[in-house]
Design a protein around this motif. Structure first.
Motif, PDB file in Angstrom:
ATOM      1  N   ILE A  12       0.871  -1.172   0.000  1.00 28.43           N
ATOM      2  CA  ILE A  12       0.000   0.000   0.000  1.00 28.43           C
ATOM      3  C   ILE A  12       0.913   1.228   0.000  1.00 28.43           C
ATOM      4  N   TYR A  14       2.496   5.040   0.215  1.00 27.70           N
ATOM      5  CA  TYR A  14       2.489   6.225   1.082  1.00 27.70           C
ATOM      6  C   TYR A  14       1.919   7.379   0.280  1.00 27.70           C
ATOM      7  N   HIS A  23       7.103   3.786  -8.727  1.00 23.32           N
ATOM      8  CA  HIS A  23       5.934   3.263  -8.010  1.00 23.32           C
ATOM      9  C   HIS A  23       5.027   2.472  -8.945  1.00 23.32           C
ATOM     10  N   TYR A  25       5.715   0.772 -11.350  1.00 23.60           N
ATOM     11  CA  TYR A  25       6.314  -0.513 -11.731  1.00 23.60           C
ATOM     12  C   TYR A  25       5.676  -1.664 -10.935  1.00 23.60           C
ATOM     13  N   THR A  26       5.609  -1.501  -9.600  1.00 19.12           N
ATOM     14  CA  THR A  26       5.020  -2.551  -8.752  1.00 19.12           C
ATOM     15  C   THR A  26       3.583  -2.838  -9.188  1.00 19.12           C
ATOM     16  N   LEU A 232       0.901  -3.690   7.351  1.00 20.93           N
ATOM     17  CA  LEU A 232       0.975  -5.085   6.878  1.00 20.93           C
ATOM     18  C   LEU A 232      -0.367  -5.802   7.004  1.00 20.93           C
ATOM     19  N   ASN A 234      -3.137  -4.832   6.299  1.00 25.89           N
ATOM     20  CA  ASN A 234      -4.110  -4.508   5.247  1.00 25.89           C
ATOM     21  C   ASN A 234      -4.426  -5.700   4.358  1.00 25.89           C
ATOM     22  N   GLU A 263      13.350  -2.907  -0.999  1.00 21.87           N
ATOM     23  CA  GLU A 263      13.661  -2.293   0.294  1.00 21.87           C
ATOM     24  C   GLU A 263      12.661  -2.662   1.373  1.00 21.87           C
ATOM     25  N   ILE A 264      11.515  -3.229   0.974  1.00 18.68           N
ATOM     26  CA  ILE A 264      10.540  -3.588   2.008  1.00 18.68           C
ATOM     27  C   ILE A 264      10.312  -5.103   2.085  1.00 18.68           C
ATOM     28  N   HIS A 290      10.938  -7.163  -6.022  1.00 17.45           N
ATOM     29  CA  HIS A 290      11.486  -6.727  -7.307  1.00 17.45           C
ATOM     30  C   HIS A 290      12.545  -5.651  -7.092  1.00 17.45           C
ATOM     31  N   GLY A 291      13.324  -5.408  -8.128  1.00 21.70           N
ATOM     32  CA  GLY A 291      14.401  -4.418  -8.022  1.00 21.70           C
ATOM     33  C   GLY A 291      13.879  -3.004  -8.209  1.00 21.70           C
ATOM     34  N   ILE A 293      13.840   0.724 -10.200  1.00 22.36           N
ATOM     35  CA  ILE A 293      14.147   1.416 -11.444  1.00 22.36           C
ATOM     36  C   ILE A 293      15.039   2.574 -11.044  1.00 22.36           C
TER      37      ILE A 293
HETATM   38  N1  MSP Z   1       3.891   2.098   2.480  1.00 27.25           N
HETATM   39  C1  MSP Z   1       4.975   1.221   2.210  1.00 27.25           C
HETATM   40  C2  MSP Z   1       4.476  -0.181   1.930  1.00 27.25           C
HETATM   41  C3  MSP Z   1       3.626  -0.802   3.010  1.00 27.25           C
HETATM   42  S1  MSP Z   1       3.057  -2.354   2.529  1.00 27.25           S
HETATM   43  C4  MSP Z   1       2.369  -3.014   3.851  1.00 27.25           C
HETATM   44  C5  MSP Z   1       5.772   1.715   1.004  1.00 27.25           C
HETATM   45  N2  MSP Z   1       5.189   2.588   0.189  1.00 27.25           N
HETATM   46  S2  MSP Z   1       5.901   3.357  -1.025  1.00 27.25           S
HETATM   47  O1  MSP Z   1       4.908   4.240  -1.568  1.00 27.25           O
HETATM   48  O2  MSP Z   1       7.099   3.957  -0.568  1.00 27.25           O
HETATM   49  O3  MSP Z   1       6.331   2.302  -2.071  1.00 27.25           O
HETATM   50  C6  MSP Z   1       5.381   1.535  -2.777  1.00 27.25           C
HETATM   51  C7  MSP Z   1       6.080   0.628  -3.777  1.00 27.25           C
HETATM   52  O4  MSP Z   1       6.732   1.411  -4.783  1.00 27.25           O
HETATM   53  C8  MSP Z   1       7.148  -0.253  -3.143  1.00 27.25           C
HETATM   54  O5  MSP Z   1       7.050  -1.571  -3.654  1.00 27.25           O
HETATM   55  C9  MSP Z   1       8.438   0.383  -3.620  1.00 27.25           C
HETATM   56  O6  MSP Z   1       9.503  -0.524  -3.701  1.00 27.25           O
HETATM   57  C10 MSP Z   1       8.020   0.854  -5.005  1.00 27.25           C
HETATM   58  N3  MSP Z   1       8.973   1.832  -5.516  1.00 27.25           N
HETATM   59  C11 MSP Z   1       9.170   3.123  -5.137  1.00 27.25           C
HETATM   60  N4  MSP Z   1      10.213   3.635  -5.850  1.00 27.25           N
HETATM   61  C12 MSP Z   1      10.706   2.696  -6.692  1.00 27.25           C
HETATM   62  C13 MSP Z   1      11.621   2.685  -7.751  1.00 27.25           C
HETATM   63  N5  MSP Z   1      12.367   3.726  -8.077  1.00 27.25           N
HETATM   64  N6  MSP Z   1      11.711   1.561  -8.509  1.00 27.25           N
HETATM   65  C14 MSP Z   1      10.890   0.476  -8.308  1.00 27.25           C
HETATM   66  N7  MSP Z   1      10.020   0.459  -7.326  1.00 27.25           N
HETATM   67  C15 MSP Z   1      10.079   1.435  -6.327  1.00 27.25           C
HETATM   68  O7  MSP Z   1       6.896   1.275   0.848  1.00 27.25           O
END
Ligand code: MSP
Length: 653
Positions: A12, A14, A23, A25-26, A232, A234, A263-264, A290-291, A293
Motif C-alpha cells: 500500500i 504512502y 511506483h 512498476y510494482t 501489513l 491490510n 527495500e521492504i 522486485h528491483g 528502477i
Molecule cells: N507504504 C509502504 C508499503 C507498506 S506495505 C504493507 C511503502 N510505500 S511506497 O509508496 O514507498 O512504495 C510503494 C512501492 O513502490 C514499493 O514496492 C516500492 O519498492 C516501489 N517503488 C518506489 N520507488 C521505486 C523505484 N524507483 N523503482 C521500483 N520500485 C520502487 O513502501
C-alpha cells in the motif's frame, strides 16, 4: 468445478506525494499477473491501497496547515485517478484510515496482547522519521545514519508495546527451509536468512506515544500502533479478517503472491510471517521482491530530483507503451536503469517496427490481394509449417514465464513469433506471388497464416497490453471466441471469409532525436549513463594472488547458467551481452569474449557463472555476474568453462 483462486497484492502506497514510474512498476506488474490469471481462468482478487498513518504524514499535513485526513483525501484521490488512467484492474483499494481496517487492526492487536505475544516495555533506539523505522545502535553505526536512506536518525526513549518477534525466529527458519519459494528471488531469501533471521531477531517495538496520527492501542489510548504493523495487516483486513464478514478471507487467503520492492522485503518476509504465525494463519505462498528502477544509478526519488512521472508519458505515447517498456526492458527481481533513450528505442523497435509493422503489412496485403477477406490456407510444408509450429508452442512458454513472474521472458516469447512472422513475409514474398495467377493458393496460405499467427500473438499479449490487443483483434475482424486463452493453443481457428477492418497505425514510428527533446521538456534534462568500468578492472589480474582460506572461497557463489540470448554489445566490440538462466531467474551478464565466440553458437550452452558479484555497468549495460573462462596469458585463446550436462541453477562447488 469452482475456479482456482488467486490473490495478488501490491504494497500500500504512502500518499506523501505524486507517484512516479518507479511506483507504477510494482502496480503494473501486479496488474499484469492479475489480468493473466483471470485470462487463464482463475478467480482473482487483486488488492492495492494506501498506507496513511504515521508521523511523516502528520508532519506533512501540519506543514500545509491541513487536517491529515483532508490532505490524504486529496492525494489518495490522485493515486486512484492515476490507476484509473492506467487502467489498473484492482478489485479492492484499501485505505488504512478506513473503519473496516482500523477496527480490525485493533482487534488483532488486542488478540495478540491477550495471548501474550504483545507486552509492555520500554524502547530506546534510533528513529528515522522518513522511513518510519527504529534502529539499534549497531544498525545506525557511529555516524548515526539510517541504514536504509542514509539520513540522520534521532535518539528515542519511550514506553512501548513489544511484539515477541524473537519467539518466532526458529519457526521462520523452519518455514524458509520447508518453503524455498516463499521469499523470492533467491538472493533476497539468502539476505533475509543470513543478515537478519540467523543473526538473531529481537522483539519489535509496535507502539508509539510521541505522535497520535495512527490507530490507537485499544486498551491504552496513549499509544498508537506502529505503522508497519498497521500497514501489513491490510492484506487480511481487506478480506474482512477480524471484521464483520470474513467470506473473502475464507475464499482468498493465503495470498498467492505479494509483490513488493526490494527495500521492504524485510518487513514482508520477517515481521509479516511472524505476525501471521502468531495469528495462527497460513503464510503467503510467495513474497516477490522486485528491483528498483534507477535513474543514473540512483533510486528515483523526489529528494534527488530525478523523477520521471507516468502521466506525461502516457499522454504522449499511450498506456501500453509505458506498460510494455516497464515489463520488457527490466528483469523482474533486478534493478534496471531508466533512460529516455531506452524507452524510445524499445517502443520503436518492438512496438512500431515489429508488432505495428506486422499488423499493417498483414492488413494491407489482405486488403490489396484478397479484397479485405481472409482466405483459407491451401498449401503446407516448409516455411508455413515452421511458422505454425512456433505459433502453437508459444503459449506454453509464456505460461511458464508468467508463473515465474518473468514478464520480459514472456513478452520475448511472443515477440519471437512476431519477428518470425515478419521474416515469413520476406521469405514467402506475397507481392511476387500476387503477380502470378498460378501461385494464388500459395498466396492465400501466406495471408491466412499471417493473420492467424498475429491472432495467436495478440491473444497472448492481451492480458498485458489489452488496449493494443483490442485494436488488433478489431482490425483482424476476429470473433470473441477466438480471443481466449484456450484459443491460443490451436492454429487455424480464424474462419475463412472473415472480413478485416483496416484501422489506424498502432504505434507510429518515433523520431528519437525529436522525442528526446520532447521528453527533456517534460522532465528536465537528465544525464544519460556514461559509466564504464575502469580498464584495469576488466582485465584479469595476472599476478599471483594472495592465499585465501576455504571460508574466503565459500563467499563466492558459483552456479551453472544456461545461455538464453547472446548478442554484441551495441557500444563495445570486445563485449557480448548475455541473458543467462539460473533456474528461476534470468540474469544479464556482459562478458569480454566477443573476439573468441560468435554469439549465436553460445545459445543453449551451459556455463559457470559467479552469481554474487556486485553488479557493474560495462559501457552503459549492467552486468549482473561473471561468466568463467580460461584464457592464455597473451589472450590469444580463450574457452568458456562449460557444465554441459548439469541443469541450470545448480551450485558449482
Ligand atoms: N507504504 C509502504 C508499503 C507498506 S506495505 C504493507 C511503502 N510505500 S511506497 O509508496 O514507498 O512504495 C510503494 C512501492 O513502490 C514499493 O514496492 C516500492 O519498492 C516501489 N517503488 C518506489 N520507488 C521505486 C523505484 N524507483 N523503482 C521500483 N520500485 C520502487 O513502501
Amino acid at each position: 468445478m469452482s475456479k482456482k483462486t488467486f490473490y495478488v497484492t501490491t504494497p500500500i502506497y504512502y500518499p506523501s506525494g505524486r507517484l512516479h514510474i518507479g511506483h507504477t512498476y510494482t502496480t503494473v506488474a501486479a496488474d499484469a499477473i492479475a489480468r493473466y490469471k483471470r485470462f487463464t481462468g482463475h478467480d482473482v482478487r487483486f488488492l492495492t491501497g494506501t498506507d496513511e498513518h504515521g508521523e511523516k504524514i502528520q508532519k506533512t499535513a501540519d506543514e500545509k496547515g491541513m487536517a491529515p485526513i483532508d490532505y490524504l483525501d486529496d492525494i489518495v484521490g490522485d493515486i486512484k485517478k492515476l490507476w484509473q488512467t492506467m487502467e489498473i484492474s484492482y478489485d479492492d483499494f484499501i485505505r488504512t484510515t478506513e473503519k473496516r481496517h482500523e477496527k480490525a487492526v485493533q482487534n488483532i492487536f488486542q488478540k495478540l496482547y491477550d495471548q501474550g505475544d504483545i507486552y509492555l516495555g520500554e524502547y530506546e533506539g534510533w528513529y528515522c522519521v522518513p522511513c518510519e523505522s527504529l534502529w539499534t545502535d549497531t544498525q545506525v553505526g557511529d555516524d548515526h545514519k539510517c541504514p536504509d536512506c542514509k539520513r540522520d536518525v534521532q535518539k528515542k526513549k519511550e514506553s512501548s508495546y513489544f511484539f515477541k518477534l524473537s519467539k518466532y525466529q526458529q519457526r521462520l527458519v523452519d518455514y524458509y527451509n520447508a518453503n524455498p519459494d516463499f521469499c523470492f528471488p533467491e538472493s533476497r531469501k539468502n539476505e533475509m536468512l543470513n543478515n537478519f533471521i540467523n543473526a538473531g531477531l529481537e522483539d519489535l517495538s509496535v507502539s508509539r506515544t510521541t505522535f497520535d496520527w495512527g490507530i490507537k492501542v485499544p486498551f491504552d489510548e496513549k499509544h498508537v500502533i506502529y505503522v508497519w504493523i498497521d500497514a501489513l495487516c491490510n492484506y487480511i483486513t481487506a478480506l474482512g479478517y477480524e471484521g464483520e464478514d470474513s467470506s473473502l478471507m475464507d475464499r482468498y487467503w493465503p495470498s498467492n503472491v505479494q509483490i513488493v520492492g526490494k527495500e521492504i522485503v524485510r518487513f514482508h518476509t520477517i515481521i509479516w510471517p511472524a505476525l501471521l504465525m502468531a495469528l495462527d494463519l497460513p503464510l503467503p505462498e510467495k513474497v516477490y521482491g522486485h528491483g528498483w528502477i534507477l535513474f543514473s544509478e540512483d533510486k528515483m526519488s523526489k529528494s534527488k530530483g530525478n523523477i520521471v512521472y507516468p502521466e506525461p508519458i502516457i499522454e504522449r505515447y499511450g498506456i501500453d507503451s509505458l506498460k510494455y517498456f516497464l515489463l520488457r526492458e527490466f528483469t523482474f527481481g533486478q534493478d534496471g536503469n531508466y533512460t529516455n533513450r531506452n524507452f524510445l528505442t524499445r517502443i520503436n523497435s518492438d512496438l512500431a517496427n515489429d508488432l505495428g509493422n506486422l499488423l499493417s503489412r498483414t492488413i494491407s496485403m489482405i486488403e490489396k490481394y484478397n479484397d479485405c477477406i481472409i482466405p483459407s490456407p491451401k498449401t503446407s510444408g516448409g516455411f508455413h509449417d515452421e511458422l505454425k509450429s512456433i505459433a502453437e508452442s508459444m503459449s506454453a512458454k509464456v505460461d511458464s514465464a508468467m508463473d515465474r513472474l518473468q514478464f520480459n521472458e514472456a513478452l520475448e516469447e511472443v515477440w519471437k513469433l512476431i519477428r518470425r512472422s515478419n521474416k515469413y513475409v520476406d521469405e514467402t514474398m506475397p507481392w511476387a506471388l500476387a503477380k502470378d495467377e498460378s501461385k494464388k493458393d500459395e498466396l492465400d496460405t501466406v495471408l491466412y497464416n499471417l493473420a492467424e499467427s498475429l491472432r495467436i500473438a495478440t491473444v497472448m499479449i492481451s492480458p498485458i497490453l489489452h488496449i493494443t490487443a483490442d485494436k488488433i483483434f478489431n482490425q483482424l475482424g476476429v470473433s470473441e471466441d477466438i480471443r481466449t486463452y484456450e484459443s491460443s493453443k490451436a492454429f487455424g481457428l480464424i474462419k475463412e471469409g472473415t472480413k478485416i477492418n483496416k484501422g489506424e497505425i498502432l504505434f507510429p514510428r518515433l523520431d528519437i532525436d525529436k522525442e528526446l527533446g520532447v521528453m527533456e521538456e517534460m522532465f528536465g534534462k537528465k544525464k544519460e549513463e556514461v559509466n564504464e568500468l575502469p580498464k584495469e578492472e576488466i582485465k584479469e589480474e595476472k599476478k599471483g594472488k594472495e592465499e585465501i582460506t576455504i571460508d574466503d572461497f565459500a563467499k563466492v557463489e558459483l552456479k551453472v547458467g544456461k545461455v538464453l540470448e547472446a548478442e554484441k554489445h551495441p557500444k563495445a566490440d570486445k563485449l557480448l551481452v548475455f541473458k543467462i538462466k539460473l533456474k528461476d531467474e534470468v540474469r544479464q551478464i556482459v562478458s569480454g569474449i566477443a573476439k573468441f565466440y560468435d554469439p549465436a553458437e553460445l545459445i543453449g550452452r551451459n556455463v559457470v557463472v559467479v552469481t554474487n558479484l556486485k553488479p557493474v555497468k560495462l559501457r552503459g549495460i549492467e552486468s549482473q555476474g561473471m561468466i568463467l573462462s580460461a584464457a592464455t596469458e597473451d589472450d590469444s585463446k580463450l574457452v568458456l568453462i562449460s557444465a554441459q550436462d548439469i541443469e541450470d541453477g545448480v551450485e558449482v562447488r
